[in-house]
Motif scaffolding. Structure first.
Motif, short mmCIF file in Angstrom:
data_model
loop_
_atom_site.label_atom_id
_atom_site.label_comp_id
_atom_site.label_asym_id
_atom_site.label_seq_id
_atom_site.Cartn_x
_atom_site.Cartn_y
_atom_site.Cartn_z
N TYR A 34 0.85 -1.18 0.00
CA TYR A 34 0.00 0.00 0.00
C TYR A 34 0.89 1.23 0.00
CZ TYR A 34 -3.60 -3.34 1.13
OH TYR A 34 -4.45 -4.42 1.08
N SER A 35 0.52 2.23 -0.80
CA SER A 35 1.33 3.44 -0.89
C SER A 35 0.43 4.66 -1.02
CB SER A 35 2.25 3.36 -2.11
OG SER A 35 1.49 3.39 -3.29
N ASN A 36 1.00 5.81 -0.72
CA ASN A 36 0.24 7.03 -0.88
C ASN A 36 -0.07 7.29 -2.35
OD1 ASN A 36 2.87 7.60 -1.53
ND2 ASN A 36 3.00 9.47 -0.33
N SER A 37 0.81 6.87 -3.22
CA SER A 37 0.57 7.01 -4.65
C SER A 37 -0.64 6.17 -5.09
CB SER A 37 1.82 6.57 -5.43
OG SER A 37 1.60 6.64 -6.80
N GLY A 38 -0.72 4.95 -4.58
CA GLY A 38 -1.86 4.08 -4.90
C GLY A 38 -3.16 4.66 -4.38
N TYR A 39 -3.13 5.23 -3.16
CA TYR A 39 -4.31 5.86 -2.59
C TYR A 39 -4.76 7.02 -3.47
CZ TYR A 39 -7.39 8.37 0.59
OH TYR A 39 -8.48 9.00 1.14
N CYS A 40 -3.82 7.85 -3.89
CA CYS A 40 -4.15 9.02 -4.70
C CYS A 40 -4.71 8.63 -6.06
CB CYS A 40 -2.93 9.92 -4.85
SG CYS A 40 -2.41 10.67 -3.29
N GLN A 41 -4.21 7.55 -6.64
CA GLN A 41 -4.75 7.08 -7.91
C GLN A 41 -6.19 6.61 -7.73
OE1 GLN A 41 -2.03 4.12 -9.32
NE2 GLN A 41 -0.55 5.62 -10.06
N LEU A 42 -6.46 5.92 -6.64
CA LEU A 42 -7.84 5.50 -6.37
C LEU A 42 -8.74 6.70 -6.10
CD1 LEU A 42 -7.33 2.39 -4.06
CD2 LEU A 42 -8.26 2.41 -6.37
N ALA A 43 -8.23 7.68 -5.39
CA ALA A 43 -9.03 8.87 -5.05
C ALA A 43 -9.41 9.66 -6.30
CB ALA A 43 -8.25 9.75 -4.08
N ALA A 44 -8.57 9.62 -7.32
CA ALA A 44 -8.84 10.37 -8.55
C ALA A 44 -9.90 9.71 -9.42
CB ALA A 44 -7.55 10.53 -9.34
N GLY A 60 -6.97 2.63 5.83
CA GLY A 60 -6.75 1.80 7.01
C GLY A 60 -5.54 0.90 6.86
N LYS A 61 -5.38 0.32 5.69
CA LYS A 61 -4.20 -0.54 5.44
C LYS A 61 -2.93 0.30 5.35
CE LYS A 61 -6.17 -4.61 4.72
NZ LYS A 61 -5.81 -5.88 5.29
N LEU A 62 -3.06 1.51 4.79
CA LEU A 62 -1.90 2.39 4.63
C LEU A 62 -1.46 2.98 5.97
CD1 LEU A 62 0.02 3.78 2.63
CD2 LEU A 62 -1.74 5.52 2.27
N GLY A 63 -2.43 3.25 6.85
CA GLY A 63 -2.11 3.79 8.16
C GLY A 63 -2.42 5.27 8.31
N TYR A 64 -2.72 5.94 7.21
CA TYR A 64 -3.11 7.35 7.26
C TYR A 64 -3.79 7.73 5.95
CZ TYR A 64 0.58 8.94 4.05
OH TYR A 64 1.36 9.16 2.94
N VAL A 65 -4.40 8.91 5.93
CA VAL A 65 -5.06 9.42 4.73
C VAL A 65 -4.18 10.51 4.13
CG1 VAL A 65 -7.10 10.57 3.81
CG2 VAL A 65 -7.35 8.91 5.66
N PRO A 66 -3.64 10.30 2.93
CA PRO A 66 -2.84 11.34 2.29
C PRO A 66 -3.68 12.60 2.02
CG PRO A 66 -2.48 9.24 1.21
CD PRO A 66 -3.64 9.07 2.14
N SER A 67 -3.08 13.76 2.21
CA SER A 67 -3.79 15.02 1.99
C SER A 67 -3.97 15.28 0.50
CB SER A 67 -3.02 16.18 2.62
OG SER A 67 -1.79 16.37 1.92
#
Length: 127
Positions: A34-44, A60-67
């Motif tokens: 899990y990465s912040n980059s992956g989170y941001c791609q999903l968010a887009a 939850g898996k990442l441990g935080y919510v990227p801004s």
């Protein structure tokens, strides 16, 4: 009668098969990073309720919510570092140091395609 004599063997085989499937599912889950980059791609991708649930689970898996600022920064970095596909350089890279050579007819047909189709073809063939 013969079916009843083979039932314990059949049940043991099915049990073993079930255990293998559970083990494979656990291994696949543990290998995902899990990465912040992956989170941001999903968010887009969207803001549906399903997408929000996926993002919450990912966070939850990442441990935080990227801004949003962090996501914008990552998106800008990706845009800058994403190379533009060029047919000539792709052919050179494909053939460099190899016995593989594209036939001239294939190269001519590739030149007739638009850039995205050319890139798609190279991804399928050259991997």
């Amino acid at each position: 009668m013969k079916l009843l004599t083979h039932t314990p063997t059949l049940l043991a085989g099915l049990f073993a098969l079930g255990l293998m499937n559970i083990g494979a599912a656990n291994a696949a889950e543990q290998q995902h990073s899990y990465s912040n980059s992956g989170y941001c791609q999903l968010a887009a991708k969207g803001t549906s309720q399903y997408q929000r649930n996926v993002l919450a689970a990912y966070a939850g898996k990442l441990g935080y919510v990227p801004s949003q600022r962090e996501c914008r920064s990552l998106q800008q970095q990706r845009a800058v570092t994403t190379p533009v596909f060029e047919l000539g350089s792709a052919i050179k890279q494909f053939e460099q140091g190899s016995v593989r050579k594209l036939p001239n007819a294939t190269v001519e047909k590739l030149k007739m395609l638009d850039s995205s189709r050319q890139q798609q073809w190279f991804n399928q063939v050259a991997g």
